[in-house]
Motif scaffolding. Structure first.
Motif, PDB file in Angstrom:
ATOM      1  N   VAL A 138      -7.085   2.352  -0.557  1.00  0.00           N
ATOM      2  CA  VAL A 138      -7.484   1.119   0.122  1.00  0.00           C
ATOM      3  C   VAL A 138      -7.669   1.383   1.612  1.00  0.00           C
ATOM      4  CG1 VAL A 138      -6.091  -0.197  -1.530  1.00  0.00           C
ATOM      5  CG2 VAL A 138      -5.181   0.265   0.755  1.00  0.00           C
ATOM      6  N   VAL A 141       0.864  -1.189   0.000  1.00  0.00           N
ATOM      7  CA  VAL A 141       0.000   0.000   0.000  1.00  0.00           C
ATOM      8  C   VAL A 141       0.897   1.234   0.000  1.00  0.00           C
ATOM      9  CG1 VAL A 141      -1.855   1.243   1.152  1.00  0.00           C
ATOM     10  CG2 VAL A 141      -1.743  -1.265   1.299  1.00  0.00           C
ATOM     11  N   GLY A 147       7.422   2.098  -1.171  1.00  0.00           N
ATOM     12  CA  GLY A 147       6.533   1.046  -1.674  1.00  0.00           C
ATOM     13  C   GLY A 147       7.002   0.504  -3.015  1.00  0.00           C
ATOM     14  N   ARG A 163      -3.318   5.383  -3.910  1.00  0.00           N
ATOM     15  CA  ARG A 163      -4.637   6.052  -3.933  1.00  0.00           C
ATOM     16  C   ARG A 163      -4.719   7.138  -4.998  1.00  0.00           C
ATOM     17  NH1 ARG A 163      -4.304   9.360   1.785  1.00  0.00           N
ATOM     18  NH2 ARG A 163      -2.497  10.605   1.224  1.00  0.00           N
TER      19      ARG A 163
HETATM   20  C1  LIG Z   1      10.128  19.395   0.899  1.00  0.00           C
HETATM   21  C2  LIG Z   1      10.695  18.016   1.150  1.00  0.00           C
HETATM   22  C3  LIG Z   1      12.037  17.767   0.909  1.00  0.00           C
HETATM   23  C4  LIG Z   1      12.566  16.494   1.122  1.00  0.00           C
HETATM   24  N1  LIG Z   1      13.855  16.268   0.803  1.00  0.00           N
HETATM   25  C5  LIG Z   1      14.388  15.007   0.959  1.00  0.00           C
HETATM   26  C6  LIG Z   1      15.705  14.728   0.548  1.00  0.00           C
HETATM   27  O1  LIG Z   1      16.425  15.587   0.030  1.00  0.00           O
HETATM   28  N2  LIG Z   1      16.192  13.479   0.756  1.00  0.00           N
HETATM   29  C7  LIG Z   1      15.430  12.494   1.327  1.00  0.00           C
HETATM   30  O2  LIG Z   1      15.913  11.385   1.508  1.00  0.00           O
HETATM   31  N3  LIG Z   1      14.157  12.721   1.684  1.00  0.00           N
HETATM   32  C8  LIG Z   1      13.611  13.948   1.524  1.00  0.00           C
HETATM   33  N4  LIG Z   1      12.327  14.202   1.890  1.00  0.00           N
HETATM   34  C9  LIG Z   1      11.575  13.131   2.559  1.00  0.00           C
HETATM   35  C10 LIG Z   1      11.078  12.098   1.540  1.00  0.00           C
HETATM   36  O3  LIG Z   1      10.289  12.759   0.570  1.00  0.00           O
HETATM   37  C11 LIG Z   1      10.231  11.025   2.242  1.00  0.00           C
HETATM   38  O4  LIG Z   1      10.919  10.538   3.373  1.00  0.00           O
HETATM   39  C12 LIG Z   1       9.964   9.860   1.305  1.00  0.00           C
HETATM   40  O5  LIG Z   1       9.496  10.314   0.060  1.00  0.00           O
HETATM   41  C13 LIG Z   1       8.938   8.920   1.920  1.00  0.00           C
HETATM   42  O6  LIG Z   1       8.579   7.962   0.946  1.00  0.00           O
HETATM   43  P1  LIG Z   1       7.389   6.962   1.224  1.00  0.00           P
HETATM   44  O7  LIG Z   1       7.313   6.071   0.037  1.00  0.00           O
HETATM   45  O8  LIG Z   1       7.559   6.342   2.557  1.00  0.00           O
HETATM   46  O9  LIG Z   1       6.091   7.879   1.368  1.00  0.00           O
HETATM   47  P2  LIG Z   1       5.294   8.774   0.315  1.00  0.00           P
HETATM   48  O10 LIG Z   1       6.128   9.242  -0.791  1.00  0.00           O
HETATM   49  O11 LIG Z   1       4.541   9.784   1.112  1.00  0.00           O
HETATM   50  O12 LIG Z   1       4.280   7.736  -0.330  1.00  0.00           O
HETATM   51  C14 LIG Z   1       3.160   7.221   0.350  1.00  0.00           C
HETATM   52  C15 LIG Z   1       2.104   6.964  -0.699  1.00  0.00           C
HETATM   53  O13 LIG Z   1       1.006   6.271  -0.079  1.00  0.00           O
HETATM   54  C16 LIG Z   1      -0.155   6.696  -0.725  1.00  0.00           C
HETATM   55  N5  LIG Z   1      -1.296   6.372   0.142  1.00  0.00           N
HETATM   56  C17 LIG Z   1      -1.615   6.943   1.334  1.00  0.00           C
HETATM   57  N6  LIG Z   1      -2.744   6.383   1.812  1.00  0.00           N
HETATM   58  C18 LIG Z   1      -3.146   5.454   0.917  1.00  0.00           C
HETATM   59  C19 LIG Z   1      -4.248   4.566   0.856  1.00  0.00           C
HETATM   60  N7  LIG Z   1      -5.186   4.529   1.820  1.00  0.00           N
HETATM   61  N8  LIG Z   1      -4.367   3.746  -0.210  1.00  0.00           N
HETATM   62  C20 LIG Z   1      -3.424   3.751  -1.207  1.00  0.00           C
HETATM   63  N9  LIG Z   1      -2.365   4.595  -1.201  1.00  0.00           N
HETATM   64  C21 LIG Z   1      -2.219   5.424  -0.142  1.00  0.00           C
HETATM   65  C22 LIG Z   1       0.054   8.196  -0.927  1.00  0.00           C
HETATM   66  O14 LIG Z   1      -0.788   8.721  -1.923  1.00  0.00           O
HETATM   67  C23 LIG Z   1       1.530   8.238  -1.281  1.00  0.00           C
HETATM   68  O15 LIG Z   1       1.747   8.251  -2.691  1.00  0.00           O
HETATM   69  C24 LIG Z   1      11.742  15.450   1.659  1.00  0.00           C
HETATM   70  C25 LIG Z   1      10.395  15.693   1.875  1.00  0.00           C
HETATM   71  C26 LIG Z   1       9.856  16.951   1.607  1.00  0.00           C
HETATM   72  C27 LIG Z   1       8.397  17.184   1.824  1.00  0.00           C
END
Ligand SMILES: Cc1cc2nc3c(=O)[nH]c(=O)nc-3n(C[C@H](O)[C@H](O)[C@H](O)COP(=O)(O)OP(=O)(O)OC[C@H]3O[C@@H](n4cnc5c(N)ncnc54)[C@H](O)[C@@H]3O)c2cc1C
Length: 370
Positions: free
Chosen positions: A167, A6, A12, A36
């Motif tokens: 989901v 998810v 993911g 989503r």
């Molecule tokens: C301004 C900014 C600058 C950053 N700079 C850096 C950097 O330079 N280097 C670095 O390492 N990190 C950086 N980060 C942090 C980094 O972006 C995050 O730590 C990383 O992208 C997290 O990835 P993720 O896949 O865990 O989560 P996310 O990218 O948030 O993905 C989670 C996904 O789950 C989906 N989702 C949520 N609920 C549901 C549901 N119920 N059903 C289906 N899908 C769902 C969402 O739509 C989303 O697409 C930065 C963040 C920001 C905001």
């Protein structure tokens, strides 16, 4: 094994790709990834894209080194030194001590005199700097390119990707969409800030809080610069799109109401600090905000939380740079394979090391910016 993932962010997508690809060329698992919205529409697509392995904690350093290796292998990392600086005598010892600890872990980190930094990068205003450290084992990635390539990799390996498909969990391994409930052998929730509420539906409490971080990209600038974090003025930049991406402006937020439009006060303050820290005078061409996750001890939550239910969240702003390693670690563990990272990740990142009802501020000090 049938596995649902998810969340279509960087984490993911790595998990889905590694599970579908299997290990050592063997056939992988049957994987369906649910997103989503669009792939990368969470924090991933809003990240700055700075990557380095200069961490003083051995586990963080090992994870980051493995992640950098994979980004290099995938051709996604553009090398660029990462510099961090202090401007007052209080912050300077921390910069020097961290550099020494990183060197002790074998990281190519050097402390440099401000004048030396200025000779290498004339556009940095070095007046007032009290300590500088630089690592050459660093670079940048483009979030859109990461998402596109990781999605392609997962699909080529046989994973199914369902976008526009929010989901909920009807049980630890039961995924509910508008099409009905689908049962899996395992479910991995890598849904960023939504991870806590999703696993809450399966009766699991996670110690996970959220904060909003902001960034802008300036007009083009004519200067060669490293990526840089200013520990005293609490902001950072990296070259991007011919200009500079400048970030900070973080504050705690309810993830359900996280506004992805940047505040004008952030834009003004980031430009003021950039102009004071360099010889440059650019304007902002665009700005945005995104929602990040945090834990009480700043280590992520990666592992099982119930029979068949796994989580990966709590990156403290470092999720993009760690995704290739932590996604691989989670996929290996889920299959019962040994971790390729020589560090006690299972214990240090155990999501159940907290009760789940801890009260904490996602930025540590509630009065501090990120
Ligand atoms: C301004 C900014 C600058 C950053 N700079 C850096 C950097 O330079 N280097 C670095 O390492 N990190 C950086 N980060 C942090 C980094 O972006 C995050 O730590 C990383 O992208 C997290 O990835 P993720 O896949 O865990 O989560 P996310 O990218 O948030 O993905 C989670 C996904 O789950 C989906 N989702 C949520 N609920 C549901 C549901 N119920 N059903 C289906 N899908 C769902 C969402 O739509 C989303 O697409 C930065 C963040 C920001 C905001």
């Amino acid at each position: 094994m049938r596995v649902a993932v998810v969340g279509g962010g960087c984490v993911g997508l790595v998990v889905a790709g590694d599970l579908a690809a299997g290990r050592c060329g063997a056939d992988g698992e049957s994987v369906t990834l649910y997103e989503r919205d669009e792939l990368g529409s969470g924090a991933t697509g809003r990240a700055a894209g700075i990557c380095y392995d200069a961490f003083a904690d051995p586990t963080d350093a090992a994870v980051a080194a493995r992640a950098l290796d994979r980004y290099r292998e995938w051709g996604l990392l553009s090398p660029r030194p990462y510099v961090w600086v202090a401007r007052d005598d209080d912050d300077a010892p921390a910069v020097r001590d961290q550099a020494a600890e990183m060197r002790a872990l074998g990281r190519p980190v050097e402390t440099v005199a401000p004048d030396t930094l200025g000779e290498r990068y004339p556009a940095i205003a070095t007046d007032g700097l009290t300590a500088c450290a630089v690592t050459e084992a660093a670079g940048t990635v483009g979030p859109d390119a990461v998402v596109a390539q990781l999605a392609d990799r997962a699909q080529r390996a046989g994973a199914t990707i369902e976008t526009g498909t929010p989901v909920s969990l009807a049980g630890p391994t039961a995924v509910e969409t508008t099409a009905g409930v689908e049962s899996y052998d395992a479910v991995v929730v890598a849904a960023g800030p939504a991870t806590a509420s999703l696993v809450g539906e399966a009766g699991v409490s996670l110690a996970l809080e959220s904060y909003r971080a902001q960034a802008l990209v300036t007009d083009p600038v004519a200067a060669e610069l490293p990526s840089l974090y200013d520990a005293s003025r609490e902001f950072y930049w990296r070259p991007r799109e011919g200009g500079l991406l400048v970030g900070d402006g973080a504050h705690a937020v309810d993830p359900r109401t996280c506004d992805t439009t940047a505040d004008q006060s952030f834009v003004d303050s980031a430009l003021t600090r950039l102009r004071a820290a360099t010889t440059l005078d650019p304007d902002s061409s665009r700005a945005w905000a995104g929602c990040c996750t945090a834990t009480p001890d700043r280590d992520p939550l990666v592992g099982p939380v119930a029979d068949g239910l796994w989580v990966a969240a709590g990156w403290q702003g470092h999720g993009l740079m760690r995704a290739p390693a932590v996604g691989e670690f989670l996929a290996d563990r889920l299959r019962g394979d040994d971790s390729r990272i020589d560090a006690p990740l299972s214990e240090q990142f155990d999501p159940m090391r907290f009760d789940g009802d801890e009260q904490f501020h996602p930025l540590g000090d509630p009065t501090a910016d990120w």
